[in-house]
Design a protein around this motif. Structure first.
Motif, short mmCIF file in Angstrom:
data_model
loop_
_atom_site.label_atom_id
_atom_site.label_comp_id
_atom_site.label_asym_id
_atom_site.label_seq_id
_atom_site.Cartn_x
_atom_site.Cartn_y
_atom_site.Cartn_z
N ASN A 1 0.23 7.11 -6.43
CA ASN A 1 -0.05 5.91 -6.10
C ASN A 1 -0.81 4.87 -6.92
OD1 ASN A 1 0.86 6.57 -3.45
ND2 ASN A 1 -1.06 7.33 -2.80
N GLU B 1 18.78 0.68 -14.75
CA GLU B 1 18.43 0.01 -13.31
C GLU B 1 19.05 -1.28 -12.96
OE1 GLU B 1 16.10 2.21 -12.25
OE2 GLU B 1 16.64 1.40 -10.33
N ARG C 1 -1.10 2.55 -2.32
CA ARG C 1 -0.05 2.38 -2.11
C ARG C 1 0.93 2.88 -2.98
NH1 ARG C 1 0.45 -2.83 0.67
NH2 ARG C 1 -0.72 -2.62 2.80
N HIS D 1 12.28 7.44 -13.04
CA HIS D 1 11.07 6.69 -12.82
C HIS D 1 9.86 7.19 -12.41
CE1 HIS D 1 11.42 7.87 -8.40
NE2 HIS D 1 12.56 7.56 -8.59
N LYS E 1 4.11 0.68 -7.78
CA LYS E 1 5.04 -0.40 -7.97
C LYS E 1 4.89 -1.33 -9.09
CE LYS E 1 8.13 0.68 -4.80
NZ LYS E 1 7.71 0.77 -3.36
N THR E 2 5.63 -2.24 -9.53
CA THR E 2 5.52 -3.11 -10.43
C THR E 2 4.85 -4.32 -9.77
OG1 THR E 2 7.74 -4.08 -10.23
CG2 THR E 2 7.51 -2.74 -11.85
N ARG E 3 4.23 -5.34 -10.56
CA ARG E 3 3.63 -6.50 -9.80
C ARG E 3 4.72 -7.04 -8.89
NH1 ARG E 3 0.88 -7.63 -14.57
NH2 ARG E 3 -1.20 -6.66 -14.05
N GLY F 1 7.04 -5.46 -7.29
CA GLY F 1 7.41 -4.67 -6.11
C GLY F 1 8.49 -3.77 -6.72
N GLY F 2 9.02 -3.70 -7.69
CA GLY F 2 9.97 -2.87 -8.30
C GLY F 2 9.60 -1.50 -8.72
N VAL F 3 10.46 -0.71 -8.68
CA VAL F 3 10.03 0.78 -9.39
C VAL F 3 9.79 0.70 -10.85
CG1 VAL F 3 11.46 2.47 -7.98
CG2 VAL F 3 12.54 1.26 -9.81
N VAL F 4 8.59 1.21 -11.09
CA VAL F 4 8.09 1.30 -12.47
C VAL F 4 8.77 2.27 -13.50
CG1 VAL F 4 6.08 1.65 -13.77
CG2 VAL F 4 5.75 0.89 -11.60
#
Ligand code: ARG
Length: 581
Positions: free
Chosen positions: A379, A196, A384, A133, A387-389, A391-394
């Motif tokens: 960030n 993932e 922050r 990631h 994160k993806t929209r 809230g997951g890991v990109v």
């Protein structure tokens, strides 16, 4: 030139010692800095101030003594004392011009090579249980550019991709792989194309089925005891996961190969010995059944001792145990002079603790350095963690895809008539370069905000700016293709020529600093300034329309050295250049 002055000063210190003017044991750190204001010369040193105590003489008097004893050099036009006792050096323009001319003919662009060292570089090092990631992006590209610069300077680099390929979570993954294969045969491998979701599905099974969980735990035991079937399953899993990583490396233009993988599992057989050695030295304590080491200097904010856990009560080993074994290997087997670790700063305490323990236990040769080259968090634009929209890991791949799409839009808007293939190729280079450069150009120790708009801008210290600057310099030659430069000579007459010449001559000291501190942003800042110095030169000093042939030839050579330095510098950052964009 800086190192030349440094060596003149070293000789002078030796002479002063011979004359009994300073004591034999004084070993000043000779510092030579570039001056901001060129009316005070090009370089300056505070050596006289540093030595004043040892010599028992006022600094200005000592400065005069140093000047009197300085070996003659054709590179120095004039030396002056300034202020409280600074010594200012004026570099001879024709000597500088000769140095640049020599650089042009040299494959190392005139950079003087230091004594070669063996440097182990631990970087990238993702965990194979999951998809690589964005957190691993920084380690991979910062590490890779330092590796390239070290190699350019003649050091022997041993890359170590310390992948996380071991641990209890593999039991769960292998149990799931086994289950899928029982259902779908070899097609089950397809499920692994998205690690993932594979991980998530395995975790779900683990949580919902006691039977599955038992099988997972059993597989961990079998894996550790070397069971053939289980190890084969594990190797297959890691192989697929590693191939995902290498797809990303290839796309990023990162120099890691499969041969550089030396993961946690490589140290399995050494761990027992690590524990025995620590025990034999009386370093181990017992804490709730676990074997730990307490070191005086590590305490939490309430003053309580912080242990390094070496072996859990159930016999399992930890991340720290493996790192101790790895340090021993890097010192004893790889004979490293330096071991560099490009790992998230959040692991700073871990590294302080294991470095200090490895020294106490004698696991590393005293002369080998252990350097944690920590980096901050990447960030999102909201400040922050990225994160993806939802809230997951990109995933790294998705990020690179988006960079590519945006770069294509950008390049197309600048070149509406360009054919699709050319556009696509330019966009590929610009997209990757932008992501890498945005990261490399920031001080690695700070957190930074990942912004597509900022990294794809043509303004400021960005990849598009530098790539474009390069195409402009390279473009001058396209228009001067038929000029014969075989007898051309560089002469520095105009102020802007001198400024550019001075910048060009700094390449070597910049690289030395970059590899010493593990800071690619030093090189990025330099290339940005070099591009700026070239722009000012180009505005003030016509090249193709120079006053006469001699001047035109000299300016063409300066442009050529600028192009070579930009290209070489970008290549050490792992960035490809374009001839047009
Ligand atoms: N796999 C670890 C992680 O993703 C990084 C390993 C760094 N290298 C080391 N020798 N500990 O956090």
């Amino acid at each position: 030139m800086k190192s030349h002055i440094q060596s003149l000063l070293e000789q002078t210190v030796a002479t002063l010692k011979q004359q009994g003017l300073i004591p034999e044991e004084t070993a000043p750190r000779i510092q030579v800095d570039r001056t901001k204001d060129k009316s005070h010369g090009d370089l300056a040193t505070n050596l006289a101030m540093m030595l004043t105590k040892a010599a028992g003489k006022p600094p200005r008097e000592l400065a005069q003594l140093i000047i009197d004893n300085l070996p003659a050099s054709s590179h120095v036009a004039k030396v002056e004392i300034a202020g409280p006792g600074f010594i200012n050096f004026f570099i001879d323009d024709s000597a500088l011009a000769k140095q640049l001319q020599a650089a042009l003919a040299d494959e190392h662009l005139g950079v003087s090579l230091p004594k070669s060292q063996t440097v182990v570089v631990d970087y990238s090092s993702p965990n194979l249980a999951k998809e690589m990631h964005v957190g691993h992006l920084r380690s991979t590209i910062i590490g890779d550019s330092v590796v390239r610069a070290l190699e350019f300077l003649g050091h022997k680099v041993i890359r170590q991709n310390h992948v996380g390929d071991w641990g209890t979570q593999f039991g769960m993954l292998l149990a799931y792989m086994e289950e899928l294969r029982a259902q779908n045969g070899e097609n089950a491998n397809l499920e692994l194309s998205d690690l993932e979701s594979f991980y998530r599905a395995a975790k779900l099974r683990f949580d919902e089925s006691a039977e599955f969980a038992t099988r997972a735990r059993q597989l961990v035991v079998e894996l550790q005891s070397g069971d053939e079937y289980c190890n084969k399953l594990w190797r297959e899993f890691n192989d697929i996961s590693l191939s995902h990583c290498h797809d990303v490396y290839q796309r990023l233009g990162v120099s890691l190969t499969r041969a550089d993988v030396h993961g946690e599992s490589a140290y399995n057989d050494d761990l027992e010995q690590v524990v025995k050695d620590l025990d034999a030295q009386g370093l181990l304590s017992e804490s709730n059944g676990a074997k730990v080491v307490f070191q005086e200097e590590f305490r939490n904010k309430d003053g309580e001792a912080l242990p390094v856990i070496i072996q859990k009560a159930d016999g399992g080993y930890l991340y720290a145990t493996t790192d101790l074994a790895a340090m021993r290997y890097r010192s004893g087997t790889l004979h490293a002079d330096r071991a560099l670790y490009f790992v998230d700063l959040r692991q700073a305490l871990h590294f302080q603790q294991v470095f200090s323990l490895a020294r106490t236990a004698g696991f590393v040769r005293p002369e080998m350095t252990l350097e944690h080259m920590g980096f901050g968090t990447m960030n999102g634009e909201d400040g922050r963690p990225f994160k993806t929209r939802s809230g997951g890991v990109v995933k790294l791949v998705d990020l690179l895809d988006e960079a590519n799409v945006r770069a294509l839009e950008l390049v197309r808007s600048k070149n509406p008539d360009m054919d699709e293939d050319t556009l696509a190729e330019i966009a590929r280079v610009v997209g990757i370069a932008s992501v890498k450069y945005a990261d490399l150009s920031k001080n690695r120790a700070s957190d930074y905000i990942f912004s597509f708009d900022q990294m794809l801008s043509f303004e400021g210290n960005t990849a598009p700016y530098l790539l474009y600057a390069y195409t402009r310099v390279a473009g001058i030659f396209k228009r001067a293709e038929d000029v014969d430069l075989s007898n051309a000579v560089i002469a520095l007459e105009h102020d802007k020529e001198k400024e550019l010449g001075n910048k060009l001559a700094q390449f070597g000291e910049i690289l030395a600093r970059m590899v010493d501190k593990g800071q690619p942003h030093v090189l990025c800042g330099y290339l940005f300034e070099l591009a700026g110095a070239f722009s000012s030169f180009y505005e003030a000093c016509p090249v193709l329309a120079a006053d006469n042939e001699t001047q035109k030839h000299s300016r063409l050579l300066l442009s050529q050295l600028t192009a070579k330095t930009l290209k070489q510098g970008l290549s050490l950052l792992g960035i490809e250049t374009l001839e047009r964009m």
